[in-house]
Motif scaffolding. Structure first.
Motif, short mmCIF file in Angstrom:
data_model
loop_
_atom_site.label_atom_id
_atom_site.label_comp_id
_atom_site.label_asym_id
_atom_site.label_seq_id
_atom_site.Cartn_x
_atom_site.Cartn_y
_atom_site.Cartn_z
N PRO A 92 -1.28 6.92 0.37
CA PRO A 92 -0.04 7.72 0.25
C PRO A 92 1.19 6.83 0.10
O PRO A 92 1.40 5.92 0.88
CB PRO A 92 -0.01 8.51 1.56
N GLY A 93 1.96 7.10 -0.92
CA GLY A 93 3.23 6.43 -1.10
C GLY A 93 3.16 5.03 -1.68
O GLY A 93 4.20 4.38 -1.81
N GLU A 94 1.95 4.54 -2.02
CA GLU A 94 1.88 3.17 -2.53
C GLU A 94 2.56 3.04 -3.89
O GLU A 94 3.37 2.14 -4.12
CB GLU A 94 0.43 2.71 -2.63
N LEU A 95 2.24 3.95 -4.81
CA LEU A 95 2.87 3.89 -6.14
C LEU A 95 4.37 4.08 -6.04
O LEU A 95 5.15 3.43 -6.75
CB LEU A 95 2.25 4.95 -7.06
N ALA A 96 4.79 4.98 -5.15
CA ALA A 96 6.24 5.19 -4.99
C ALA A 96 6.91 3.94 -4.45
O ALA A 96 8.00 3.55 -4.90
CB ALA A 96 6.49 6.38 -4.06
#
Length: 504
Positions: A92-96
């Motif tokens: 969760p949230g790695e690409l962001a």
């Protein structure tokens, strides 16, 4: 050994070389070897997967995803690239976070170009905190520390970049520059310590040697010097009393008077700072949410575009899909999300399919116009506009405008007419578009009716003789023309409506 086998061997050789270099964290060398491997064999799925891992290890996540997606299209099943992509997406949230780090890096470049090193350093610290393997951010941070003479911090950042990629030329260059600066700033060693020389006088008195300092004028005037020093002390004391003690007493009284005012000012400033901090935090949450959605949409769009393009390439090479269906799929692709190789493949297919499909749809639209099937004609012509807006020097756009006009959508028709005049001046299509716009002006119908008379059994001055009894007449060139022709008019009262002009 045939040529194809040699290419495969060469590709495998450079793939093995890339593995060796990646093992010792020689990321730059591994990238060069793996790219060379793919030059010999573009379908080397293992090389593409390893190249994606090397990119990921350097912090270039977007490049890694591109390589894995291409590998997935070459081998959809039993491909470890599927696992890599799922691992990146499931956190969760790695690409962001990665996207936010890239934006901070780009912002720091702008700050550095504007001599805002402090702001650039702040942005880069946040970038490496969110994306610890981002080599480019460490390099730029080290360069900024070097520029601001913070040599210890510069060495620390460059060592981290060196551990991530041991042969990166930019990192080695910065380390060399740092060593040169440190050598120049090293204190010079002193050969010998200077000693004060004492001037003395030596003489012999009997059997003894007498050594004594040289007499100076200072000793001769000792009394005068004492009086002068006392006078200077008195003057200095008065000056200290006037310029230091008295102002200090005044300042003390002013401080007591202003103490309460300062306290109130501090409270006001504290409240303002808290309000600004809350506003900044709120804006940060809003921008982070919007950026996360944009990153997800961009990643999904890129993946869909590549998958669609690879699918069309397979059908195009196998010739097992209709041209119209392939064109419909190609028009859905967002070319801005494709890389350089993707755009070249897209152009190679469209250069073969679009011209023939434009000609076919344009011919069908002409037939649809003649039978008053305007809706189908508009649909086909809109596809032509997407493929080639200036097809046939604006003739296709003119037919689209006339179809809109006949279907009752005068606003869209006028937009097309105006665009033809602007983009294709001096052509027949531009002349027809101007004529259509002029016909809509007030009084145009009245002037058109006064150009010639058409009565039952009379003459038509525009097109020759035209009878109103049976609707037949003779044109000026001697050919007969019925009432449904291009130049004749028919009707019970001898006046009719001209047939629509279709530019072909």
């Amino acid at each position: 050994m045939d040529y194809t086998t040699k290419l495969v061997y060469q590709s495998n050789y450079w793939y093995n070389d890339g593995i060796k270099k990646a093992t010792i964290r020689d990321m730059s060398g591994a990238i060069a070897s793996l790219r060379r491997s793919l030059q010999y064999n573009r379908a080397n799925v293992a090389a593409m997967n390893l190249l994606g891992l090397v990119y990921y290890g350097r912090g270039d996540v977007m490049e890694a995803l591109v390589e894995w997606i291409i590998s997935k299209n070459f081998q959809p099943h039993d491909n470890i690239a599927n696992y890599y992509i799922s691992k990146v997406q499931e956190i969760p949230g790695e690409l962001a976070g990665i996207n936010q780090a890239v934006k901070r890096y780009n912002q720091s470049l702008q700050y550095a170009a504007q001599n805002g090193e402090d702001l650039a350093i702040i942005q880069l610290k946040k970038a490496v905190a969110a994306h610890p393997s981002y080599v480019r951010a460490y390099q730029l941070l080290g360069l900024l520390y070097l520029h601001t003479e913070q040599y210890a911090n510069a060495r620390q950042m460059l060592r981290i970049a060196y551990r991530l990629d041991t042969t990166n030329e930019l990192t080695l260059r910065y380390l060399h520059e740092l060593n040169q600066v440190r050598k120049e700033r090293a204190p010079e060693q002193k050969g010998e310590k200077s000693k004060k020389e004492q001037r003395t006088v030596t003489y012999n008195l009997g059997n003894e040697t007498i050594i004594q300092p040289v007499s100076t004028a200072f000793k001769e005037h000792t009394g005068l010097h004492t009086v002068v020093n006392i006078g200077i002390g008195v003057v200095v004391g008065v000056l200290v009393m006037w310029f230091i003690i008295m102002p200090a007493m005044n300042i003390s009284r002013q401080r007591r008077a202003n103490k309460q005012t300062v306290a109130f000012s501090d409270q006001i400033e504290t409240q303002k700072s808290q309000i600004n901090a809350l506003k900044t935090e709120l804006e940060t949450y809003r921008s982070t949410s919007e950026e996360t959605e944009n990153v997800q949409e961009t990643a999904a769009s890129t993946q869909d575009s590549y998958e669609t393009l690879m699918n069309i390439m397979e059908h195009y090479q196998a010739q097992d899909m209709g041209n119209e269906a392939m064109v419909d799929e190609l028009l859905k692709i967002k070319t801005d999300s494709l890389g350089l190789i993707g755009k070249e493949s897209y152009k190679a297919i469209t250069d073969n399919l679009f011209p023939a499909m434009c000609q076919e749809l344009y011919s069908m639209s002409q037939q649809n116009y003649e039978v008053a099937n305007y809706e189908t004609g508009i649909k086909n012509l809109e596809k032509v506009m997407k493929m080639d807006e200036g097809y046939e020097d604006g003739a296709a756009m003119l037919l689209l405008a006339q179809s809109y006009e006949k279907s009752g959508d005068q606003d869209k028709a006028n937009i097309r007419y105006q665009k033809i005049i602007e983009k294709h001046p001096g052509t027949d299509a531009a002349a027809e578009a101007q004529k259509a716009l002029d016909a809509q002006k007030p009084g145009a119908q009245k002037e058109g009716g006064e150009d010639g008379e058409n009565t039952e059994g009379g003459e038509n001055t525009e097109g020759g003789e035209d009878t109103g009894d049976d609707g037949t007449g003779e044109n000026a060139d001697g050919t007969s023309d019925t009432g449904a022709g291009d130049t004749g008019y028919t009707g019970d009262d001898g006046a009719g409506e001209p047939t629509p002009d279709t530019f072909q």
